[in-house]
Structure formats: structure tokens, C-alpha cells
Design a protein around this motif. Structure first.
Motif, PDB file in Angstrom:
ATOM      1  N   THR A   1      -2.783   5.415   7.275  1.00  0.00           N
ATOM      2  CA  THR A   1      -4.223   5.165   7.165  1.00  0.00           C
ATOM      3  C   THR A   1      -5.027   6.109   8.052  1.00  0.00           C
ATOM      4  O   THR A   1      -6.243   6.194   7.910  1.00  0.00           O
ATOM      5  CB  THR A   1      -4.580   3.710   7.527  1.00  0.00           C
TER       6      THR A   1
ATOM      7  N   PRO B   1       0.832  -1.207   0.000  1.00  0.00           N
ATOM      8  CA  PRO B   1       0.000   0.000   0.000  1.00  0.00           C
ATOM      9  C   PRO B   1       0.869   1.260   0.000  1.00  0.00           C
ATOM     10  O   PRO B   1       1.770   1.402   0.820  1.00  0.00           O
ATOM     11  CB  PRO B   1      -0.785  -0.124   1.315  1.00  0.00           C
TER      12      PRO B   1
ATOM     13  N   TRP C   1       2.587   6.515   3.549  1.00  0.00           N
ATOM     14  CA  TRP C   1       1.326   5.797   3.766  1.00  0.00           C
ATOM     15  C   TRP C   1       0.925   5.960   5.213  1.00  0.00           C
ATOM     16  O   TRP C   1       1.710   5.656   6.115  1.00  0.00           O
ATOM     17  CB  TRP C   1       1.519   4.318   3.427  1.00  0.00           C
TER      18      TRP C   1
ATOM     19  N   ALA D   1      -4.772   8.407   2.498  1.00  0.00           N
ATOM     20  CA  ALA D   1      -3.732   7.631   3.175  1.00  0.00           C
ATOM     21  C   ALA D   1      -2.431   7.623   2.371  1.00  0.00           C
ATOM     22  O   ALA D   1      -1.338   7.656   2.939  1.00  0.00           O
ATOM     23  CB  ALA D   1      -4.221   6.195   3.385  1.00  0.00           C
ATOM     24  N   ALA D   2      -2.566   7.609   1.049  1.00  0.00           N
ATOM     25  CA  ALA D   2      -1.381   7.503   0.186  1.00  0.00           C
ATOM     26  C   ALA D   2      -0.895   8.890  -0.214  1.00  0.00           C
ATOM     27  O   ALA D   2      -1.674   9.713  -0.703  1.00  0.00           O
ATOM     28  CB  ALA D   2      -1.713   6.684  -1.057  1.00  0.00           C
TER      29      ALA D   2
END
Lengths: 287, 213
Positions: B184, B124, B182, B189-190
Motif C-alpha cells: 500500500t 487485496p 501488494w 499497490a497491486a
């Protein structure tokens, strides 16, 4: 102290919190995750009056043991297993009351691998990107259960008994996976495609939430090397250099460079998640 | 363009090259925003392909897609994400030698380029960034490292990437950033998502954090 919670007395081999996953983020490299046997998770939720997408526990082979701090409604589904409260047998596959402080034991799976434990109100761990699922590939969501952990519960809703005699499909003696060839079937010889759809494979003990690994004849390619990374779908039958197919399950990587020879129908993946190592597997083409 | 079926409800669209894939991906996002792709859950760009998952009528869409000409690309609003980098990676000397320059010059080359996130994957928030010329491609390491630290800035093939968290990895490490790729708890989030423009800005290597780590 919040009594809307359960204490994990025995976490079992691998027990995770799962709901229906976090689809929609694959473009960021986030796996969908979620219950490997989603039909079982949905049904267990309906039995206790939850929304189908409420968070449940997914056990692996040897169950788990929990002690609720308040009286709860529980249903254990998926892989059949003995269920007890303070040593007293309870029915599997239907909603039961477990009194506050009682020890709920979810036993070893009799057939299949993964039992689902739904509790009224659902497990209310903090969601990540809209889901409470544990993603074992990328580490998103709650950690797998550990002995002594405390899991919060949501508020139970009043709905109950929406299902009387649920149709639990038994885990398969032989796993038949319907596939559609492609997108990279042209990377394989005609003989390999015949092998895939006519020969028997066996579920390998190296299988996990990421993929169902198979032992059996290797699939010969007509071209060597790797593809440039491309998007991967649930159920993709990816063929690594050793030629043995891997069926991607919920925690699969979002992109990959090994060719995908075929894709398994989503409806067949729940059975794949319940197929124990050594189970024979056949792929059949379907349009 | 080749449109390949990937199971019951997904299409894998194969384009001529990375630039065509980026342009077609942008076109798909425009069409989806306009309501043209009902039900589509995932649009996943990659090196030379775009995957569409959750397609209700894949046969029909497969026939339509070749007619979807990407519009001329307008520079995306929102500017450029700056990622501060200490060019202190253990593979910087080897990368510089491949390029035929000194490590300091390699850092200048890398920090002078403008990058674009072509796609994400591997983990992610891990973006595959293009922007260096073809002559700066480097191979992966022959032996991957078992642990690459979070924030490592690395090269492989035509791509630059930043490791969002510690993980095994085979890319050539040229630097380190404190940027959080990253989170959350953050929205979004990214830090990097497909299409994001990125510049790496060189910051001084602080004492005690050198390439010897």
C-alpha cells in the motif's frame, strides 16, 4: 511531544478507527470497509464540527476509555451509552468539551452495539488507499485499538454547533430489512423465497463487521454446488451451504461463490449493525 | 448476456464464459473512461460476470448493456509483468503427476505460458490468472492449509494465483516468488490487476529453500 493526540486507556472489546471506507478498489480485492452505521458516524462528526468523512472510533458493546492530551470537543453517538469525564456524567449524543488529561469513559451500550466517538479534528492515523478505516477481513488500515496506544488527532476546525437536537434513531427491537430479490434468487426453491420473506430470523452471536449472521429456517436450493466466483455488493444476502443467510456488511469479501438470494437496502444496514444477538429479523421485499 | 439486478444500484452482468467476461470488462472500462458510466464506483470482473456498483439508473442501463458490443481486443500497452518463481512448492510433484509429467517438466509448462489476470478477489492483490490450457486444471486440495506463506505460487481449477500475504488456503502450491504482490506504500499497490499480462520465469531453487519446507 505532540499533544494533539489521545491515549487509549481501555481499548474495549473491539474498537476500530473508521471513516466512510475505501470504495473503488473492489476490483483489486479490497473491501470497502468504513463505519458499519455510517449515519451515526456522520452525525457524530457534524456535532464536533468535522467533515462527515473524518475518522471516528467505532466501539463494540462495551465502549472504551481515552485520555486526550489537550482539551478536545467530543461527541458520542450510535449506540446509547453512559459518557463520563473523570467520573462526571456528560450528555450522550451531543458535543461536549473534555479537558486535557481528563479520562473520557465511553460506557457499555445500553441498547444497540456500536457507539461512535468523534473528536474535533478527527483521528489522524495514516490513511491507506484514501481511508483510515480498519478492515478486519483483509487487515488494511490501523490495527484495532490496544490499551496504551496513542492516536494522533487532526487540526480541529472552527465550525461548531451545526446540529442542535440530532435525530438519533434508536436501535431496533425488531430489525426489518427491505430487500430486492436477486441476483441469484433462481438458485432457490419458491418455498425458500417464501420462507425468506415471511419467517422470522434471529441475529446470531457469530455476526461481525463482515456479516450479520442469522439463525432460523434454512433456505433450500434448487441446484447444488457453487457459482464461479462473482462480485459481491454491500447488503448481499449470501446463502452458504448450511442454508442460513448472511447479510454482508462493510468488511465483506469482494467476490464469492455462494449464491446471493437478495440484497438489503443500504439505508437499512446501519440498523443491522446495531442489532444485538437475539434480535428478531424480518426480510420484506421492496421494489 | 444476462443482466441481473443486485439491489438498488448494482447490476451483475453474466457472460457466456471467462473470455467474454474479460472482453466485456475491457469494454466497460473504455466506456467509463469516455464518461459513459457516471456515478459507477466499482466495476468488478469475476469468473464469468462483471459487477457494476453505484449505477444511478439500473433499469435503464440494464436495457442498454446488451447492445454494448466489445470491440476487437487490442493487446494492452505496458507489456508483460515478469514474476520470478522458484518451482519448489510442496504440491509440485502431485500437480506434475496429474499432468502426467515430471516436476521439472511441469515447471517448464507453467513458465512457458502467458497469463492474464482475469480478476482479483480473496485478498487485496490476489489475482486469478488464466493462461494454462484446460487439460492442466487441478482441483483444490481436499484439506486447505491453515497457513500458506506470502509469495506462494499456486494452482486451483483453471487459475494460477500468488498469495500476497500469509493466509489460509486450499490451492496447490507449486512455487515461491520474492515479488511483492501488494504494497500500500507503492503506487499502484497491486502488482497485478484485472487485464495485466503475466509471465512466470523460473529461477534456480536456492540451497536450503527446497520443497521440504
Amino acid at each position: 511531544m505532540n499533544d494533539r493526540a489521545v491515549v487509549v486507556v481501555r481499548a474495549g472489546a473491539l474498537t476500530t478507527v473508521q471513516d466512510l471506507g475505501r470504495p473503488g478498489y473492489a476490483h483489486l480485492g479490497v473491501p470497502r470497509s468504513g463505519a458499519l452505521d455510517p449515519a451515526a458516524a456522520r452525525l457524530a462528526n457534524r456535532l464536533v464540527g468535522n467533515e462527515e468523512g473524518a475518522a471516528v472510533l467505532e466501539t463494540t458493546v462495551n465502549g472504551c476509555a481515552l485520555r486526550p492530551r489537550r482539551t478536545v470537543t467530543v461527541a458520542v453517538g450510535g449506540a446509547p451509552c453512559p459518557v463520563r469525564a473523570d467520573g462526571r456524567p456528560l450528555p450522550w449524543g451531543t458535543a461536549v468539551r473534555v479537558p486535557a488529561g481528563a479520562l473520557l469513559e465511553v460506557g457499555q451500550a445500553v441498547r444497540g452495539l456500536r457507539s461512535y466517538v468523534a473528536v474535533g479534528g478527527g483521528f489522524a492515523v495514516d490513511p491507506v488507499l484514501g481511508s483510515r478505516s480498519t478492515d478486519l477481513l483483509s487487515g488494511l488500515g490501523p490495527a484495532p485499538l490496544a490499551d496504551g496506544a496513542v492516536l494522533p488527532l487532526g487540526a480541529a476546525t472552527a465550525v461548531r454547533g451545526s446540529v442542535d437536537a440530532p435525530p438519533w434513531p434508536g436501535p431496533p427491537d425488531e430489525l426489518v430489512l427491505r430487500v430486492r430479490l436477486g441476483p441469484r434468487d433462481d438458485w432457490f426453491t419458491a418455498g425458500a423465497l417464501r420462507t425468506l420473506t415471511t419467517r422470522a430470523y434471529l441475529v446470531s452471536s457469530a455476526s461481525n463487521r463482515i456479516g450479520l449472521r442469522l439463525d432460523g429456517p434454512s433456505l433450500e436450493r434448487v441446484r447444488p454446488g457453487e457459482l464461479p466466483s462473482e462480485g459481491m455488493v454491500l447488503g448481499a444476502v449470501q446463502v452458504p451451504p448450511d442454508g442460513r443467510p448472511v447479510v454482508f456488511l462493510a468488511d465483506h469479501p469482494t467476490t464469492g461463490g455462494y449464491p446471493v438470494v437478495a440484497v438489503v437496502r443500504a439505508a437499512d444496514l446501519g440498523a443491522a449493525a446495531q442489532a444485538a444477538p437475539g434480535t428478531p429479523v424480518r426480510f420484506v421485499t421492496a421494489r | 448476456m444476462r443482466v441481473l439486478r443486485a439491489g438498488e444500484s448494482a447490476l451483475l452482468v453474466e457472460l457466456a464464459d471467462g473470455a467474454a467476461a474479460e472482453a466485456f470488462h475491457a469494454e466497460l472500462l473504455r466506456r467509463r473512461a469516455a464518461g459513459a458510466l457516471p456515478g459507477v464506483r466499482e466495476i468488478v470482473p469475476a469468473a464469468r460476470t462483471v459487477l457494476l456498483d453505484g449505477v444511478a439508473e439500473p433499469g435503464r442501463l440494464a436495457a442498454e448493456l446488451p447492445g454494448w458490443e466489445p470491440r476487437a481486443e487490442r493487446p494492452r500497452a505496458g507489456g508483460v509483468v515478469e514474476v520470478p518463481v522458484r518451482y519448489d512448492g510442496p504440491d509440485l510433484p502431485e500437480v506434475a503427476a496429474r499432468w502426467g509429467v515430471t516436476p521439472a517438466e511441469a515447471a517448464r509448462i507453467h513458465s512457458a505460458a502467458e497469463f492474464r489476470v482475469a480478476f482479483c478477489g480473496f485478498a487485496p492483490g490476489f489475482g486469478y490468472l488464466t493462461g494454462l490450457g484446460a487439460r492442466y486444471e487441478v482441483p483444490r486440495r481436499a484439506t486447505p492449509r491453515t497457513a500458506v506463506p506470502a509469495g506462494a505460487v499456486a494452482l486451483a481449477g483453471p487459475y494460477t494465483g500468488v498469495y500476497p500475504r500469509s493466509s489460509p488456503g486450499g490451492w496447490q502450491l507449486i512455487g515461491t516468488t520474492d515479488a511483492v504482490l501488494w504494497d500500500t506504500g507503492r503506487e499502484p499497490a497491486a502488482l497485478l490487476s484485472p487485464g495485466t499480462r503475466v509471465r512466470f520465469t523460473a529461477v534456480d531453487v536456492r540451497p536450503g529453500t527446497g520443497a521440504g519446507r
